[in-house]
Write an enzyme that holds these catalytic residues in place. Structure first.
Site, PDB file in Angstrom:
ATOM      1  CG  ASN A 192      -2.064  -0.957   1.058  1.00  0.00           C
ATOM      2  OD1 ASN A 192      -3.033  -0.659   0.375  1.00  0.00           O
ATOM      3  ND2 ASN A 192      -1.967  -2.134   1.667  1.00  0.00           N
ATOM      4  CG  HIS A 193       0.499   6.162   0.137  1.00  0.00           C
ATOM      5  ND1 HIS A 193       1.091   6.849   1.175  1.00  0.00           N
ATOM      6  CD2 HIS A 193       0.571   6.974  -0.941  1.00  0.00           C
ATOM      7  CE1 HIS A 193       1.495   8.029   0.734  1.00  0.00           C
ATOM      8  NE2 HIS A 193       1.190   8.131  -0.547  1.00  0.00           N
TER       9      HIS A 193
END
Length: 150
Positions: free
Chosen positions: A121-122
């Site tokens: 994810n980010h």
């Protein structure tokens, strides 16, 4: 009438608050600590867009099932100095920190280490990871992809 005056918060206290928030989502303390360090570091470096302003977004993503708070991160060495890390849908900050550690281990053995990350994810600010490498005596180059909005 709004109050636009600056407020100063002790960074250690802020980091502990963020650790507590992430632990409340079910994230283990070590991972919550890495995540919190990353966010607070962004603010301390003036990169507010990737700091604490994103906390509610990250919590919402966890609560909606978009981020795995208990990932089993695995790495596969695909060449003498190259590995691939599968983040198991975990927080990018956690997965990328582990990837940098793996890259430094490869570099110690091979002279260079490259680790690509998938299923993550980010990951916040890339400077967090290059600074992690620099603090350990390595030169770090970090990259990520971006969506069409970029």
């Amino acid at each position: 009438m709004s109050d636009n005056s600056q407020r100063f918060v002790d960074s250690d206290a802020l980091q502990q608050f963020v650790v507590d928030v992430f632990e409340a989502t079910g994230m283990e303390r070590d991972h919550a600590t890495v995540f919190a360090e990353n966010l607070v570091d962004a603010n301390l470096r003036g990169q507010e867009s990737h700091g604490l302003i994103r906390l509610s977004h990250y919590v919402e993503r966890i609560q909606s099932g978009g981020t795995n708070v208990t990932p089993e991160v695995t790495t596969e060495q695909v060449a003498p100095a190259v590995a691939r890390a599968d983040g198991d849908g975990g927080p990018g900050q956690v997965v990328s920190t582990l990837a940098v550690e793996q890259a430094m281990a490869l570099a110690a053995d091979q002279g260079v280490g490259v680790v690509g990350v998938t299923n993550s994810n980010h990951f916040g600010t890339v400077s967090y990871y290059t600074n992690q490498a620099a603090a350990s005596g390595y030169v770090g180059i970090g990259m990520t992809h971006g969506g069409p909005i970029l």
